[in-house]
Design a protein around this motif. Sequence first.
Motif, PDB file in Angstrom:
ATOM      1  N   SER A  55      36.497  57.904   8.850  1.00 30.36           N
ATOM      2  CA  SER A  55      37.212  58.836   9.856  1.00 30.36           C
ATOM      3  C   SER A  55      38.583  59.290   9.207  1.00 30.36           C
ATOM      4  O   SER A  55      39.187  58.398   8.069  1.00 30.36           O
ATOM      5  N   THR A  69      41.712  63.778  15.047  1.00 30.70           N
ATOM      6  CA  THR A  69      40.929  63.005  14.252  1.00 30.70           C
ATOM      7  C   THR A  69      39.606  63.555  13.542  1.00 30.70           C
ATOM      8  O   THR A  69      39.373  64.849  14.581  1.00 30.70           O
ATOM      9  N   GLY A  70      39.156  63.183  12.697  1.00 32.06           N
ATOM     10  CA  GLY A  70      38.067  64.006  12.119  1.00 32.06           C
ATOM     11  C   GLY A  70      37.398  62.875  11.381  1.00 32.06           C
ATOM     12  O   GLY A  70      37.590  61.774  11.168  1.00 32.06           O
ATOM     13  N   LYS A  71      36.225  63.439  10.601  1.00 32.28           N
ATOM     14  CA  LYS A  71      35.348  62.639   9.698  1.00 32.28           C
ATOM     15  C   LYS A  71      35.298  63.079   8.187  1.00 32.28           C
ATOM     16  O   LYS A  71      35.848  64.498   8.188  1.00 32.28           O
ATOM     17  N   TRP A  72      35.279  62.231   7.367  1.00 34.88           N
ATOM     18  CA  TRP A  72      35.208  62.590   6.056  1.00 34.88           C
ATOM     19  C   TRP A  72      34.533  61.635   5.171  1.00 34.88           C
ATOM     20  O   TRP A  72      34.234  60.605   5.461  1.00 34.88           O
ATOM     21  N   TYR A  81      34.977  67.321   4.855  1.00 30.98           N
ATOM     22  CA  TYR A  81      35.675  66.662   6.163  1.00 30.98           C
ATOM     23  C   TYR A  81      35.324  67.616   7.137  1.00 30.98           C
ATOM     24  O   TYR A  81      34.940  68.799   7.051  1.00 30.98           O
ATOM     25  N   SER A  82      35.736  67.176   8.335  1.00 32.20           N
ATOM     26  CA  SER A  82      35.425  67.977   9.449  1.00 32.20           C
ATOM     27  C   SER A  82      36.968  68.487   9.962  1.00 32.20           C
ATOM     28  O   SER A  82      37.752  67.969   9.594  1.00 32.20           O
ATOM     29  N   ALA A  84      39.968  68.420  12.077  1.00 30.11           N
ATOM     30  CA  ALA A  84      40.631  67.399  12.898  1.00 30.11           C
ATOM     31  C   ALA A  84      40.478  67.889  14.527  1.00 30.11           C
ATOM     32  O   ALA A  84      40.825  68.982  14.855  1.00 30.11           O
ATOM     33  N   ARG A  85      40.385  67.008  15.524  1.00 29.76           N
ATOM     34  CA  ARG A  85      40.089  67.471  16.956  1.00 29.76           C
ATOM     35  C   ARG A  85      41.088  66.150  17.675  1.00 29.76           C
ATOM     36  O   ARG A  85      41.069  65.088  17.113  1.00 29.76           O
ATOM     37  N   PRO A  91      34.763  64.842  16.739  1.00 25.55           N
ATOM     38  CA  PRO A  91      34.963  65.786  15.652  1.00 25.55           C
ATOM     39  C   PRO A  91      33.662  66.239  14.969  1.00 25.55           C
ATOM     40  O   PRO A  91      32.459  65.753  15.463  1.00 25.55           O
ATOM     41  N   PRO A  94      31.077  66.989   8.793  1.00 21.24           N
ATOM     42  CA  PRO A  94      32.151  67.188   7.706  1.00 21.24           C
ATOM     43  C   PRO A  94      31.449  68.295   6.835  1.00 21.24           C
ATOM     44  O   PRO A  94      30.761  68.223   5.805  1.00 21.24           O
TER      45      PRO A  94
END
Length: 125
Positions: A55, A69-72, A81-82, A84-85, A91, A94
């Motif tokens: 994350s 926050t997002g994913k990576w 990556y996604s 960020a929300r 999220p 990615p």
Amino acid sequence: MAIVAAAGGLAQPSVAESQPAQGRGTKTDLVGIWSFDARSGCETGTAWEFRADGSYNELRLPDRTPRATGKWYELGDTIFYSLARPETAAPGPPEKRMVIIEREPDRLVALGGRRVRHVMHRCPR
């Protein structure tokens, strides 16, 4: 035959020397806070906090309060990556990417969508 054996023996060290370079592209190299301000001050602007669990938090410097926050994950020299929300929204996958074109322990230069150049610096903890 001795020449062929000697030539084969000489090729081995160069192959072995190139393998550690591949290890630089591991996720642990990026874990930490990276400022997008193109300077090494880490005093203002936007930063990402890459976490070892896959994350990331989008931060505003200097207070470092998470805004989203997002994913990576990293594959080779590409960071996927996604968007960020806010923490209230999950999220997405990615799907966006940045290709790392320069990598130093505390500095990254990456090309994002539409070939936008990002210069990032690792911030001290």
